[in-house]
Design an enzyme around this catalytic site. Structure first.
Site, PDB file in Angstrom:
ATOM      1  N   VAL A  63       1.330  50.878 -19.020  1.00 58.14           N
ATOM      2  CA  VAL A  63       0.323  51.378 -19.962  1.00 58.14           C
ATOM      3  C   VAL A  63      -1.046  50.823 -19.594  1.00 58.14           C
ATOM      4  CG1 VAL A  63      -0.509  51.245 -22.352  1.00 58.14           C
ATOM      5  CG2 VAL A  63       1.886  51.784 -21.897  1.00 58.14           C
ATOM      6  N   TRP A  69      -2.322  52.444 -16.408  1.00 56.91           N
ATOM      7  CA  TRP A  69      -2.739  53.817 -16.634  1.00 56.91           C
ATOM      8  C   TRP A  69      -4.254  53.887 -16.822  1.00 56.91           C
ATOM      9  CZ3 TRP A  69      -5.269  56.222 -20.682  1.00 56.91           C
ATOM     10  CH2 TRP A  69      -5.250  57.618 -20.692  1.00 56.91           C
ATOM     11  N   HIS A  70      -4.850  52.815 -17.363  1.00 58.70           N
ATOM     12  CA  HIS A  70      -6.290  52.791 -17.605  1.00 58.70           C
ATOM     13  C   HIS A  70      -7.087  52.495 -16.339  1.00 58.70           C
ATOM     14  CE1 HIS A  70      -4.634  52.191 -21.672  1.00 58.70           C
ATOM     15  NE2 HIS A  70      -5.724  52.811 -22.081  1.00 58.70           N
ATOM     16  N   GLY A  71      -6.458  51.938 -15.320  1.00 62.76           N
ATOM     17  CA  GLY A  71      -7.169  51.654 -14.081  1.00 62.76           C
ATOM     18  C   GLY A  71      -6.537  50.503 -13.314  1.00 62.76           C
ATOM     19  N   PHE A  85     -11.072  57.150 -17.967  1.00 64.48           N
ATOM     20  CA  PHE A  85      -9.674  56.834 -17.682  1.00 64.48           C
ATOM     21  C   PHE A  85      -8.938  58.092 -17.240  1.00 64.48           C
ATOM     22  CE2 PHE A  85     -10.576  53.543 -21.085  1.00 64.48           C
ATOM     23  CZ  PHE A  85     -10.798  52.537 -20.162  1.00 64.48           C
TER      24      PHE A  85
END
Length: 284
Positions: free
Chosen positions: A126, A129-131, A284
């Site tokens: 998780v 997923w943002h970077g 994102f």
């Protein structure tokens, strides 16, 4: 759509104006100012992304599509597990179905250890997923670790039902919500920092006796705080509904509803930032 515009243009953008300076120059602020900055930041993230989601749901409904609710008042959650069930539902539900559940099945012979491993992997992903940044990895890992006490105690899947049909929550509910919100708020400092060095520096600067003084920014941002309280009040009254205006829309007659809408449009016009601010989650 109107409620989403209020959260984005009034709450999120004004919070961004404050947090940008604090996070970039944290070493020049007092501990209490940094604590206030972390509060404004988590409000900014929520208002920005949930405001975007509300607008997307509203625009989709205009052309005949019904999109699932993406935020279910996460700041009213009574523990971290419930918070993640209410936050960014489209992502967390997908990760639960396609990552956590298969991993949990794979590690079922390990019992609680298997559940812990599955949750930690799930939340690290998780974060990623943002970077591809260590801040997102650590952010995800920490949130996964917060689940461990619930797993060990066997209370992970137990639902805490919020007091319904009552204006005020119980003292226990207030305590649970305040503790959960504080945990989420302080962890979000890592999410908002450009790297782990900055995050550790922010936490270090926050740990001093000036933490117990009133932040100088409090006076200048009193209107923003009142608007945030207004947002929470509207959402608390509509906590059983899909978005924050439903309670008042149902209670008022047609004239009352349009007066409410006109008042909200006036507030947006009065307090929106003149500088364009992109949606936070667009990166994102």
């Amino acid at each position: 759509i109107l409620w989403g515009l209020f959260k984005k243009l009034v709450i999120a953008d004004n919070c961004s104006f404050v947090t940008k300076s604090i996070f970039e120059n944290y070493d020049q602020y007092s501990s209490s100012s940094l604590l206030l900055g972390s509060f404004f930041y988590i409000i900014q993230v929520y208002a920005d992304f949930s405001g975007y989601s509300d607008m997307a749901i509203g625009f989709a409904r205009l052309i005949g599509f019904r999109i699932t609710q993406n935020f279910n008042y996460p700041f009213f959650a009574q523990n971290i597990a419930e918070h993640w069930q209410r936050w960014h539902i489209s992502l967390t539900s997908w990760m639960t179905e396609y990552v956590y559940t298969p991993l949990n099945f794979q590690f079922r012979s390990l019992r609680n250890k298997g559940i812990i491993i599955a949750i930690l992997i799930n939340f690290v992903l998780v974060g990623l997923w943002h970077g591809a940044n260590w801040t997102f990895v650590v952010f995800g890992l920490l949130n996964g670790c917060y689940f461990i006490p619930f797993i060990i105690s066997g209370s992970l899947n137990k639902k805490r039902i919020m007091t319904k049909d009552k204006l005020f929550p119980s003292l226990k509910e207030i305590t649970n919500m305040a503790f959960t919100f504080s945990t989420v708020m302080l962890t979000a400092v890592i999410f908002g920092s450009k790297d782990m060095t900055s995050a550790f520096g922010y936490y270090s600067q926050m740990c001093s006796f000036s933490l117990f003084t009133l932040p100088p920014e409090l006076k200048s941002e009193i209107i923003l705080l009142l608007l945030i309280i207004m947002m929470f009040l509207f959402e608390w009254m509509s906590k059983e509904e899909p978005y924050g205006l439903v309670y008042f829309r149902k209670k008022f007659g047609r004239i009352g509803r349009w007066c409410l809408y006109a008042g909200l449009i006036f507030v947006i016009g009065m307090y929106m930032q003149t500088n364009e601010t992109a949606f936070l989650y667009f990166k994102f």
